[in-house]
Every structure is written in structure tokens, then in C-alpha cells.
Design an enzyme around this catalytic site. Structure first.
Site, short mmCIF file in Angstrom:
data_model
loop_
_atom_site.label_atom_id
_atom_site.label_comp_id
_atom_site.label_asym_id
_atom_site.label_seq_id
_atom_site.Cartn_x
_atom_site.Cartn_y
_atom_site.Cartn_z
N TYR A 73 0.84 -1.18 0.00
CA TYR A 73 0.00 0.00 0.00
C TYR A 73 0.88 1.25 0.00
CZ TYR A 73 -3.67 -3.29 1.48
OH TYR A 73 -4.53 -4.36 1.57
N PHE A 218 -13.17 -5.08 0.82
CA PHE A 218 -14.25 -4.50 0.03
C PHE A 218 -15.59 -4.83 0.71
CE2 PHE A 218 -16.41 -3.87 -4.32
CZ PHE A 218 -16.34 -2.49 -4.19
N LEU A 220 -18.04 -3.13 1.69
CA LEU A 220 -19.22 -2.31 1.40
C LEU A 220 -19.66 -2.45 -0.04
CD1 LEU A 220 -18.20 0.89 3.39
CD2 LEU A 220 -19.52 -1.07 4.16
N GLY A 221 -19.14 -3.44 -0.76
CA GLY A 221 -19.51 -3.63 -2.16
C GLY A 221 -20.97 -4.01 -2.31
#
Length: 295
Positions: A73, A218, A220-221
């Protein structure tokens, strides 16, 4: 403005309950994912350095004691920000990082889970995070050209050397987990998962049966149908759709450890508020049914 005798709502990640990782580390079940603190394309420094530092510190204030990051990151940027904002660390803070990718440029990721690279990655993370031992170190993804056993054995060796406390996996199948567990105990698995994206339901169930933490990335996909249902339930409850999505995850399994990420304090506070939001059984089943009908 709060009136003098009006009760205030205290936000806390602890409201979602706790999870034990490997029987050694207990964390609140709403963590923080530090990927989004970097620049565009998960590359370079954040646009607002001070804001990134402030978000990390606010997360601790809100009872978050599990932070997930990775050497890829930035690369390196996320780990460096965590150390700058929080070191020396609170005694109950668990930092999980990962290795197994190279980053040739923005939005570009190439596999490298060779023993040499993983050893170098662990050493680099220790230095950037200003730690003598990493609480949870995760293989970021199995390398298609490197035997999984070789990657896991490298991490097991570094655990024996005292540089890693606990070992986790990411982006794996049940077969990968079982192979790894023959070499070393696995305390967590991190795969893509949300109420509307349940491809890895079998991995969630496997982790629950075996006392392994499941960290959905992810989280909240949502597709269009799922999004409309989220909005409907959220409007009825007077909360945000993202809070409903996180609440579903917490109800899905006691081994679930969501790590929603953000670069905004306001969004962070909304996410933490979801820890105290209890879905009704009907709401839970409606949301679960969306994924089943879309399968």
C-alpha cells in the site's frame, strides 16, 4: 449542540463485540483498513498528510484496536503513516500487515511470494512499523509460480525467529487454508466479501468452524439491486446504507472482523457507529436473500 442533561452517544468499536485471534490477541470486531490512506492508485503519499494522520489517531480514540495494512500500500506509505501517527503504540493495538506483491506503478500489482521476497518484506515492515515483532503477518496472495508450502514455511521460520507472532492468509480457498495449516497455525483469512458479494461463503463457514478470524475486504460492495435494498432499510432506520452493510457482516458470523477503510474522520465515525447497530432478523434475511437471488 448537546443540552446540559441530554445523554450523549459514545461511539466505540467495542460495541460490535470482540474476537480472539489464535487464542492470543483479543480485538474489537470493527477494525480499520489503512489502504485508502495512500495516494491515487494505492500509490504514493496521501493528498492530505495531516488528515491521514488524524484519521488514524481518531480510530484509536474510537476504540479501534485492529489495523490492517500491507507493504504494497503505497508501497510502504501506509505502514509509515501508521508508525508516524501511533508509535509508540497502545498496548492493546494489533497491527496486521501483509506481503507477497510487488508494485511497479499505480494500480499495478505483480506476484512475488518467493521465500527471498517474503523475508525481505517482513524485515521491511518491521522497520517501517517500528516493531520488533509483527502481531499478524499475512500472505497477501498465493503466488501462481511459487509453491504455497515454500511461502508458508518462510513465514513459519520467521515466526520461530520471533519476528512474527501470528500468521494469516489472504485471497485464498479452503484448500489453501488447509495446506497452510499443515505447516503452521493460521489465525485469520482475508478475502473479498460483503452482503452482496458472497462468493467466499464457504471460506467464512470454514473459518467459523475452525476458530479462524475472517477479515472481509471491500466490505461495502453492492450491486444495483443490493444497493436499493440497503437504501430502503437505511432510510427506515435513519442511518447510512454503509452502516447497514457493516451491521450485516457483524451478524453474519462471530468470527467476522470487518476493516472498512477511509481517509475521512466523518466517514470513520459513521463506520464505527455501525458496531452498535443491531439488524432485525427480517432485515438480515432480506439482505442475505439479495445475494442468493443474484447467485
Amino acid at each position: 449542540m448537546t443540552k446540559k442533561n441530554e445523554p450523549t452517544t459514545i461511539l466505540s468499536a467495542a460495541d460490535g463485540g470482540t474476537l480472539s485471534l489464535g487464542g492470543e490477541l483479543t480485538v474489537n470486531r470493527l477494525g480499520f483498513g489503512a489502504m485508502r490512506l495512500t495516494g491515487d492508485g494505492i500509490w504514493g503519499p496521501p493528498k492530505d498528510h495531516a488528515a491521514a494522520i488524524a484519521v488514524l489517531r481518531r480510530a484509536i480514540d474510537l476504540g479501534v484496536n485492529f489495523i490492517d495494512t500491507a507493504d504494497s500500500y503505497g508501497p510502504n506509505v501506509s505502514e509509515e503513516l501508521i508508525a508516524e501517527a501511533l508509535a509508540p503504540y497502545p498496548s492493546n493495538l494489533v497491527i496486521a500487515t501483509k506481503g507477497g506483491w510487488n508494485r511497479p506503478g499505480p494500480d499495478l500489482w505483480t506476484h512475488d511470494a518467493t521465500p527471498a521476497h517474503l523475508r525481505e518484506a517482513v524485515e521491511g515492515s518491521l522497520k517501517r512499523l517500528r516493531l520488533d515483532r509483527i502481531d499478524v503477518y499475512q500472505l497477501h496472495i498465493p503466488d501462481p509460480v511459487v509453491p504455497l508450502d515454500a511461502s508458508i514455511e518462510t513465514l513459519a521460520n520467521m515466526q520461530a525467529e520471533g519476528k512474527i507472532r501470528l500468521i494469516g492468509l489472504s485471497n485464498v480457498t479452503v484448500e489453501h487454508i488447509e495446506r497452510a495449516r499443515k505447516i503452521v497455525p493460521i489465525v485469520s483469512v482475508q478475502n473479498r466479501y460483503s452482503f452482496a458479494d458472497r462468493e467466499w461463503d464457504n471460506v467464512v463457514d470454514y473459518c467459523e468452524r475452525n476458530g479462524i478470524g475472517f477479515i472481509p475486504w471491500f466490505p461495502l460492495g453492492a450491486g444495483s439491486v443490493a444497493g436499493r435494498l440497503l437504501e430502503k432499510i437505511a432510510k427506515t432506520r435513519g442511518v447510512k446504507p454503509t452502516q447497514i452493510a457493516l451491521s450485516w457482516l457483524l451478524k453474519r458470523s462471530p468470527t467476522m472482523l470487518p476493516i472498512p477503510g477511509t481517509s475521512s474522520i466523518a466517514h470513520l465515525e459513521e463506520n464505527v457507529q455501525a458496531a452498535s447497530l443491531q439488524l432485525s432478523e427480517n432485515e438480515y434475511l432480506q439482505l442475505t436473500g439479495v445475494a442468493e437471488s443474484a447467485a
